[in-house]
Design a protein around this motif. Structure first.
Motif, PDB file in Angstrom:
ATOM      1  N   VAL A  76      17.465 107.648 -13.176  1.00  0.00           N
ATOM      2  CA  VAL A  76      18.693 108.961 -13.426  1.00  0.00           C
ATOM      3  C   VAL A  76      18.437 109.399 -15.154  1.00  0.00           C
ATOM      4  O   VAL A  76      17.836 108.363 -15.255  1.00  0.00           O
ATOM      5  N   ILE A  77      18.153 110.770 -14.854  1.00  0.00           N
ATOM      6  CA  ILE A  77      17.854 111.391 -16.498  1.00  0.00           C
ATOM      7  C   ILE A  77      19.134 111.413 -16.757  1.00  0.00           C
ATOM      8  O   ILE A  77      19.854 112.397 -15.981  1.00  0.00           O
ATOM      9  N   GLU A  78      19.773 111.213 -17.885  1.00  0.00           N
ATOM     10  CA  GLU A  78      20.803 111.900 -18.715  1.00  0.00           C
ATOM     11  C   GLU A  78      20.036 113.569 -19.875  1.00  0.00           C
ATOM     12  O   GLU A  78      20.124 112.781 -20.331  1.00  0.00           O
ATOM     13  N   LEU A  79      20.821 113.777 -19.502  1.00  0.00           N
ATOM     14  CA  LEU A  79      20.767 114.627 -20.165  1.00  0.00           C
ATOM     15  C   LEU A  79      21.887 115.677 -21.037  1.00  0.00           C
ATOM     16  O   LEU A  79      21.941 116.910 -20.853  1.00  0.00           O
ATOM     17  N   ILE A  80      23.465 115.322 -20.891  1.00  0.00           N
ATOM     18  CA  ILE A  80      24.454 115.935 -21.368  1.00  0.00           C
ATOM     19  C   ILE A  80      24.940 115.645 -22.570  1.00  0.00           C
ATOM     20  O   ILE A  80      25.396 116.861 -22.920  1.00  0.00           O
ATOM     21  N   GLY A  81      23.682 114.810 -22.960  1.00  0.00           N
ATOM     22  CA  GLY A  81      25.012 114.900 -24.852  1.00  0.00           C
ATOM     23  C   GLY A  81      26.161 114.583 -25.109  1.00  0.00           C
ATOM     24  O   GLY A  81      27.055 114.257 -23.989  1.00  0.00           O
ATOM     25  N   GLY A  82      26.397 114.071 -25.931  1.00  0.00           N
ATOM     26  CA  GLY A  82      27.381 113.674 -26.385  1.00  0.00           C
ATOM     27  C   GLY A  82      27.718 111.724 -26.057  1.00  0.00           C
ATOM     28  O   GLY A  82      26.958 111.361 -25.746  1.00  0.00           O
ATOM     29  N   TYR A  83      28.552 111.515 -26.444  1.00  0.00           N
ATOM     30  CA  TYR A  83      28.841 109.679 -26.168  1.00  0.00           C
ATOM     31  C   TYR A  83      29.649 109.492 -24.442  1.00  0.00           C
ATOM     32  O   TYR A  83      29.303 108.938 -24.404  1.00  0.00           O
ATOM     33  N   GLU A  84      30.308 110.505 -24.908  1.00  0.00           N
ATOM     34  CA  GLU A  84      31.264 110.210 -23.568  1.00  0.00           C
ATOM     35  C   GLU A  84      31.517 112.049 -22.754  1.00  0.00           C
ATOM     36  O   GLU A  84      31.730 112.504 -23.178  1.00  0.00           O
ATOM     37  N   PRO A  85      31.081 111.558 -21.612  1.00  0.00           N
ATOM     38  CA  PRO A  85      31.048 110.124 -20.550  1.00  0.00           C
ATOM     39  C   PRO A  85      29.355 110.349 -20.610  1.00  0.00           C
ATOM     40  O   PRO A  85      28.882 109.234 -19.638  1.00  0.00           O
ATOM     41  N   ALA A  86      28.650 110.016 -21.215  1.00  0.00           N
ATOM     42  CA  ALA A  86      27.235 109.684 -20.984  1.00  0.00           C
ATOM     43  C   ALA A  86      27.050 108.977 -20.855  1.00  0.00           C
ATOM     44  O   ALA A  86      26.223 107.996 -20.195  1.00  0.00           O
ATOM     45  N   LYS A  87      28.458 107.910 -21.835  1.00  0.00           N
ATOM     46  CA  LYS A  87      27.736 106.184 -21.923  1.00  0.00           C
ATOM     47  C   LYS A  87      28.195 106.034 -20.687  1.00  0.00           C
ATOM     48  O   LYS A  87      27.533 104.619 -20.132  1.00  0.00           O
ATOM     49  N   THR A  88      28.833 106.612 -20.413  1.00  0.00           N
ATOM     50  CA  THR A  88      29.511 105.282 -18.953  1.00  0.00           C
ATOM     51  C   THR A  88      29.057 105.985 -17.479  1.00  0.00           C
ATOM     52  O   THR A  88      28.534 105.139 -16.356  1.00  0.00           O
ATOM     53  N   PHE A  89      27.982 107.252 -17.670  1.00  0.00           N
ATOM     54  CA  PHE A  89      27.250 107.378 -16.640  1.00  0.00           C
ATOM     55  C   PHE A  89      25.927 106.599 -16.817  1.00  0.00           C
ATOM     56  O   PHE A  89      24.992 106.693 -16.372  1.00  0.00           O
ATOM     57  N   ILE A  90      25.564 106.633 -17.957  1.00  0.00           N
ATOM     58  CA  ILE A  90      24.578 105.728 -18.126  1.00  0.00           C
ATOM     59  C   ILE A  90      24.330 104.136 -18.179  1.00  0.00           C
ATOM     60  O   ILE A  90      23.815 103.640 -16.791  1.00  0.00           O
ATOM     61  N   THR A  91      25.529 104.111 -17.972  1.00  0.00           N
ATOM     62  CA  THR A  91      26.217 102.208 -18.024  1.00  0.00           C
ATOM     63  C   THR A  91      26.041 101.816 -16.461  1.00  0.00           C
ATOM     64  O   THR A  91      25.516 101.357 -16.321  1.00  0.00           O
ATOM     65  N   ARG A  92      27.096 102.725 -15.837  1.00  0.00           N
ATOM     66  CA  ARG A  92      26.537 102.645 -14.334  1.00  0.00           C
ATOM     67  C   ARG A  92      25.453 102.587 -13.463  1.00  0.00           C
ATOM     68  O   ARG A  92      24.879 102.332 -12.789  1.00  0.00           O
ATOM     69  N   ALA A  93      24.542 103.892 -14.002  1.00  0.00           N
ATOM     70  CA  ALA A  93      22.799 103.593 -13.028  1.00  0.00           C
ATOM     71  C   ALA A  93      22.075 102.283 -14.040  1.00  0.00           C
ATOM     72  O   ALA A  93      21.799 102.037 -12.774  1.00  0.00           O
ATOM     73  N   LEU A  94      22.852 102.125 -14.857  1.00  0.00           N
ATOM     74  CA  LEU A  94      21.800 100.942 -15.666  1.00  0.00           C
ATOM     75  C   LEU A  94      22.126  99.658 -14.592  1.00  0.00           C
ATOM     76  O   LEU A  94      21.559  99.071 -14.160  1.00  0.00           O
ATOM     77  N   LYS A  95      23.491  99.747 -14.481  1.00  0.00           N
ATOM     78  CA  LYS A  95      24.499  98.784 -13.708  1.00  0.00           C
ATOM     79  C   LYS A  95      24.169  98.741 -11.963  1.00  0.00           C
ATOM     80  O   LYS A  95      24.127  98.170 -11.645  1.00  0.00           O
ATOM     81  N   ALA A  96      23.838  99.764 -11.911  1.00  0.00           N
ATOM     82  CA  ALA A  96      23.083  99.900 -10.267  1.00  0.00           C
ATOM     83  C   ALA A  96      22.000  99.596  -9.958  1.00  0.00           C
ATOM     84  O   ALA A  96      21.357  99.990  -8.688  1.00  0.00           O
TER      85      ALA A  96
END
Ligand code: HSE
Length: 436
Positions: A76-96
């Motif tokens: 998963v590539i995260e390119l929305i920037g900022g803290y949230e919801p980027a942190k939540t999305f990255i965490t979910r992707a990693l945990k998945a």
């Protein structure tokens, strides 16, 4: 050929660049990787705007879950920037169990260590080449190419917006506000340029580099930050007379007193290579004990340069997947358990040479009062110039360069000097780095 599926969250400028790179260089990348990187899904709130790229039907979605919950997506590539919801999305992707690539320096500077822990626990990688220096492969250099070296100092120009503004002010003699307005009109500066011009974006990037260089956790809160908004054309002109240029420099050093990490406008000798980095370009200058000095230069922002770094991360992770060698590299540049909780020095503990511009009454005894206070504070003056003459009781600019002095001593002296009735306003202080 084996395929590796990629999901993208954030279809802005860089996201569009990633889609273009994966389309335009797909054959080349496949030849290098021995597998095909396939962009499967792109999630963005706006799926209507024409980004100038044709995508297969159904690839775009407004539902991020179609990326995060998609069992076919490996990375998963995260390119929305900022803290949230980027942190939540990255965490979910990693945990998945999905590997993640991000360009999000603000998030990494604040929460990088926490996210690396999540990735470690999930047994996946979190790569971030595009977060520092845009397209310049500086993370790879710090993590892989300099492993045989003790890094003693990093000096970087890490924000294209600030470097563009300072370059225009230097070349045209324009005022800060005018150049900023022009940069916004040309699209070089964000509509809200706060993070850029206040030095915060540079500090995010420096926090990541300093942790990599010195083997500490990421320590953004200990990075000292000053922006460029107070730089005036007159100081750029004086700098020129002294043979210096003013750059917004990110400096990290490890010395006997510990680690210092600071971002502030800095006068550097005009013959130094960093003084020649103009416009929106970025550069990182590294002093290392075995290699000696080295310089990394290139485009620190922009659609395709930044996408180049994102896609290089995808290829690296894909190579790890194909070679079954996850976590071949540490998240930063040292193995996480070997990080040292070394404290970073406060700004008043640093020492350097200083440029001082006093606005002072033009009358007998002024210089001796200023130099007396500086001398009592153990600050030695290297040179003094006065511009103009004002014998009608008005003020003139008196500019001094000091020899190496301690910031704490300088602040102590300036508190006294600025309280004198012969001094108008606050004295301008610009740190000078003479031996980068
Ligand atoms: N806004 C940054 C700059 C680019 O002006 O350099 C992204 O980090």
């Amino acid at each position: 050929m084996k395929t590796i599926n990629v999901g993208l969250i954030g279809f802005g400028t860089i996201g569009t660049g990633v889609a273009r790179v994966l389309r335009d260089n797909s054959q080349l990348i496949s030849r290098r990787l021995g597998a095909e990187l396939v962009l499967k899904k792109i999630a963005d709130l706006d799926i209507v705007t024409d980004r100038g790229i044709t995508l297969p039907a159904g690839m775009l979605t407004t539902d991020v879950n179609e990326v995060l919950d998609n069992p076919d997506i490996d990375m998963v590539i995260e390119l929305i920037g900022g803290y949230e919801p980027a942190k939540t999305f990255i965490t979910r992707a990693l945990k998945a169990g999905k590997h993640v690539v991000t360009a999000n320096k603000a998030l990494l500077a604040k929460h990088g260590d926490e996210l690396f822990q999540v990735a470690a626990k999930a047994g996946v990688d979190l790569y971030y080449e595009a977060s520092v220096g845009g397209g310049i492969p500086i993370i790879k250099v710090m993590r892989e190419s300099l492993t045989a070296n003790r890094i003693t100092a990093i000096s970087g120009i890490l924000n294209g917006t600030c470097n563009y503004i300072l370059t225009q002010m230097t070349d045209k003699g324009s005022a800060y506000d005018d150049v900023l307005a022009e940069a916004q009109k040309l699209g070089y500066a964000e509509a809200d340029p706060t993070f850029d011009v206040e030095g915060i974006d540079t500090a995010h990037k420096l926090a990541i580099l300093a942790a990599m260089a010195f083997g500490t956790p990421i320590n953004f809160d200990s990075v000292y930050v000053e922006g460029i908004a107070d730089i005036q054309p007159v100081d750029i002109e004086f700098a020129r007379e002294f043979g210096y240029k003013i750059k917004l420099l990110a400096i990290a050093k490890e010395g006997d007193g510990g680690i210092e990490a600071r971002v502030h406008p800095t006068m550097i000798p005009e013959h130094h290579m960093l003084a020649k980095i103009d416009g929106v370009f970025n550069a990182v200058y590294i002093n290392a004990d075995m290699l000696g000095p080295s310089l990394y230069y290139g485009q620190g922002a922009g659609m395709l340069p930044t996408a180049s770094a994102v896609v290089a991360d995808l290829v690296d992770i894909a190579r790890n997947m194909l070679g079954d060698s996850h976590h071949r590299l540490p998240f930063l540049a040292y193995q996480t358990p070997n990080h040292q909780q070394t404290s970073y020095q406060p700004i008043d503990a640093i020492s350097c040479n200083y440029y001082l511009r006093f606005t002072a009454r033009d009358q007998p005894g002024v210089l001796s009062k200023i130099s007396g206070i500086l001398g009592d504070a153990n600050i030695s003056i290297a040179s003094v110039i006065q511009k103009g003459r004002n014998d009608a009781g008005g003020t003139v600019a008196i500019v001094m360069q000091t020899h190496r002095a301690r910031e704490r001593d300088l602040r102590y002296a300036l508190n006294q000097i600025d309280a004198l009735d012969i001094i108008d306003g606050q004295t301008v202080v610009i740190r000078m780095e003479t031996d980068l």
